[in-house]
Design a protein around this motif. Sequence first.
Motif, PDB file in Angstrom:
ATOM      1  N   HIS A  71       0.948  -1.217  -0.246  1.00  0.00           N
ATOM      2  CA  HIS A  71       0.421   0.125  -0.126  1.00  0.00           C
ATOM      3  C   HIS A  71       1.112   1.400  -0.228  1.00  0.00           C
ATOM      4  N   GLY A  72       1.937   0.629   0.101  1.00  0.00           N
ATOM      5  CA  GLY A  72       2.956   2.450   0.537  1.00  0.00           C
ATOM      6  C   GLY A  72       2.959   3.076   0.871  1.00  0.00           C
ATOM      7  N   VAL A  73       2.695   2.135   2.178  1.00  0.00           N
ATOM      8  CA  VAL A  73       2.642   3.828   3.204  1.00  0.00           C
ATOM      9  C   VAL A  73       3.350   2.618   5.426  1.00  0.00           C
ATOM     10  N   PHE A  74       4.053   3.824   5.408  1.00  0.00           N
ATOM     11  CA  PHE A  74       4.760   3.556   6.373  1.00  0.00           C
ATOM     12  C   PHE A  74       3.905   3.899   7.885  1.00  0.00           C
ATOM     13  N   VAL A  75       4.200   2.958   8.860  1.00  0.00           N
ATOM     14  CA  VAL A  75       3.462   3.521  10.075  1.00  0.00           C
ATOM     15  C   VAL A  75       4.263   2.518  11.486  1.00  0.00           C
ATOM     16  N   ALA A  76       4.694   4.288  12.181  1.00  0.00           N
ATOM     17  CA  ALA A  76       5.448   4.197  12.743  1.00  0.00           C
ATOM     18  C   ALA A  76       5.411   3.320  14.071  1.00  0.00           C
ATOM     19  N   PRO A  77       5.649   2.799  14.778  1.00  0.00           N
ATOM     20  CA  PRO A  77       5.952   1.299  15.563  1.00  0.00           C
ATOM     21  C   PRO A  77       6.060   2.222  16.796  1.00  0.00           C
ATOM     22  N   VAL A  78       7.063   3.368  16.742  1.00  0.00           N
ATOM     23  CA  VAL A  78       6.954   3.855  18.352  1.00  0.00           C
ATOM     24  C   VAL A  78       6.526   5.763  18.041  1.00  0.00           C
ATOM     25  N   SER A  79       6.607   5.825  19.561  1.00  0.00           N
ATOM     26  CA  SER A  79       6.810   7.326  19.103  1.00  0.00           C
ATOM     27  C   SER A  79       8.462   7.877  18.849  1.00  0.00           C
ATOM     28  N   GLY A  80       8.693   8.912  18.426  1.00  0.00           N
ATOM     29  CA  GLY A  80      10.285   9.343  18.363  1.00  0.00           C
ATOM     30  C   GLY A  80      10.385  10.244  16.841  1.00  0.00           C
ATOM     31  N   THR A  81      11.841  10.734  16.861  1.00  0.00           N
ATOM     32  CA  THR A  81      11.826  11.759  15.746  1.00  0.00           C
ATOM     33  C   THR A  81      12.969  10.234  14.654  1.00  0.00           C
ATOM     34  N   TYR A  82      12.061  10.776  12.986  1.00  0.00           N
ATOM     35  CA  TYR A  82      12.115   9.696  12.721  1.00  0.00           C
ATOM     36  C   TYR A  82      12.523  11.224  11.115  1.00  0.00           C
ATOM     37  N   ASN A  83      13.721  10.043  10.371  1.00  0.00           N
ATOM     38  CA  ASN A  83      14.204  11.233   8.863  1.00  0.00           C
ATOM     39  C   ASN A  83      13.072  10.119   7.730  1.00  0.00           C
ATOM     40  N   PHE A  84      12.732  10.446   6.552  1.00  0.00           N
ATOM     41  CA  PHE A  84      12.017  10.311   5.738  1.00  0.00           C
ATOM     42  C   PHE A  84      13.344  10.870   4.616  1.00  0.00           C
ATOM     43  N   ALA A  85      13.210   9.965   3.332  1.00  0.00           N
ATOM     44  CA  ALA A  85      13.336  10.909   2.365  1.00  0.00           C
ATOM     45  C   ALA A  85      12.486  10.398   0.721  1.00  0.00           C
ATOM     46  N   PHE A  86      12.452  11.012  -0.158  1.00  0.00           N
ATOM     47  CA  PHE A  86      11.722  10.398  -1.182  1.00  0.00           C
ATOM     48  C   PHE A  86      12.490  11.584  -2.591  1.00  0.00           C
ATOM     49  N   THR A  87      13.380  10.148  -3.731  1.00  0.00           N
ATOM     50  CA  THR A  87      14.093  10.836  -4.695  1.00  0.00           C
ATOM     51  C   THR A  87      13.685  10.188  -5.921  1.00  0.00           C
ATOM     52  N   GLY A  88      13.258  11.521  -7.147  1.00  0.00           N
ATOM     53  CA  GLY A  88      12.298  10.813  -7.850  1.00  0.00           C
ATOM     54  C   GLY A  88      12.870  10.810  -9.227  1.00  0.00           C
ATOM     55  N   SER A  89      13.049  10.099 -10.306  1.00  0.00           N
ATOM     56  CA  SER A  89      13.408  10.862 -11.523  1.00  0.00           C
ATOM     57  C   SER A  89      12.800  11.081 -12.652  1.00  0.00           C
ATOM     58  N   ALA A  90      12.558  11.551 -13.105  1.00  0.00           N
ATOM     59  CA  ALA A  90      11.591  11.919 -15.006  1.00  0.00           C
ATOM     60  C   ALA A  90      12.002  11.799 -16.188  1.00  0.00           C
ATOM     61  N   GLU A  91      12.331  11.521 -17.628  1.00  0.00           N
ATOM     62  CA  GLU A  91      12.326  11.561 -18.310  1.00  0.00           C
ATOM     63  C   GLU A  91      12.009  12.402 -18.891  1.00  0.00           C
ATOM     64  N   PRO A  92      12.912  13.563 -19.906  1.00  0.00           N
ATOM     65  CA  PRO A  92      11.803  14.580 -20.622  1.00  0.00           C
ATOM     66  C   PRO A  92      10.860  14.113 -21.170  1.00  0.00           C
ATOM     67  N   LYS A  93       9.987  15.254 -21.919  1.00  0.00           N
ATOM     68  CA  LYS A  93       8.866  14.800 -22.268  1.00  0.00           C
ATOM     69  C   LYS A  93       8.656  16.327 -23.200  1.00  0.00           C
ATOM     70  N   SER A  94       8.006  15.758 -24.848  1.00  0.00           N
ATOM     71  CA  SER A  94       8.573  17.081 -25.789  1.00  0.00           C
ATOM     72  C   SER A  94       7.359  17.910 -25.356  1.00  0.00           C
ATOM     73  N   GLN A  95       6.091  17.399 -24.525  1.00  0.00           N
ATOM     74  CA  GLN A  95       5.266  19.025 -24.047  1.00  0.00           C
ATOM     75  C   GLN A  95       4.852  19.619 -22.482  1.00  0.00           C
ATOM     76  N   ASP A  96       4.298  20.445 -22.697  1.00  0.00           N
ATOM     77  CA  ASP A  96       4.709  21.167 -20.812  1.00  0.00           C
ATOM     78  C   ASP A  96       3.609  19.922 -19.909  1.00  0.00           C
ATOM     79  N   HIS A  97       4.328  19.621 -19.527  1.00  0.00           N
ATOM     80  CA  HIS A  97       4.018  18.535 -18.011  1.00  0.00           C
ATOM     81  C   HIS A  97       4.626  18.989 -16.957  1.00  0.00           C
ATOM     82  N   GLY A  98       3.809  17.963 -15.626  1.00  0.00           N
ATOM     83  CA  GLY A  98       4.668  18.465 -14.574  1.00  0.00           C
ATOM     84  C   GLY A  98       3.543  17.277 -13.582  1.00  0.00           C
ATOM     85  N   VAL A  99       4.737  17.087 -11.815  1.00  0.00           N
ATOM     86  CA  VAL A  99       3.933  16.565 -11.245  1.00  0.00           C
ATOM     87  C   VAL A  99       4.601  16.857  -9.984  1.00  0.00           C
TER      88      VAL A  99
END
Length: 195
Positions: free
Chosen positions: A92-120
């Motif tokens: 499901h793509g969900v993280f559920v914290a097993p304990v209370s505390g301080t966490y670090n999260f990171a995301f990196t994404g890559s996208a190939e070029p497109k000839s028309q205007d686009h975005g996400v």
Amino acid sequence: MLLLWVLIVSVDGYLMPNQEPVETLTERVQMLMGQVLHLTNDVSDLKSQLSKDLSVAFFAYLTNDLINLTAETMLTFSGIRTNVGNAYDPAHGVFVAPVSGTYNFAFTGSAEPKSQDHGVHIFLKKNGINEMYVFFDHNDKEWIQHGASTILHLERGDRMWLQTGIVWGSNNLAGSRASNNAYHSHFSGFLIQAD
């Protein structure tokens, strides 16, 4: 409260018809207070050791390209490199914290070029509230890779996921290229310190 109860029970045994001298009662109370303090320190040490032994970490990646994403879509990173503590649900793509505390999260994404205007635009959500933002807009010449990270305090049971926001045009988010272990888009997190 525990200390008061121990003292009452202990003193009550001494206040019978054959009462002991006050000095003996004082010595007994001091001994009991020392034992309570020792037990309190033991509990504190055990709590500290538990938080040191608790390990929570995950690294998940897109296995396939996501093409023409729509707004408000939860992203599912089903490829797993690491899932220590099993707090990330790859189905499901969900993280559920097993304990209370301080966490670090990171995301990196890559996208190939497109000839028309686009975005996400992609948001890290904590219980449905935006906590981090990454965008992939107007890349018409070369591949782009964007990323972000954040540090958050979570309560036990808080849920974290990535979700699209505004999207337009023909957009994509690149999955892995298994032949060379190129994880183009990935989501990760780990516990820094438990409460």
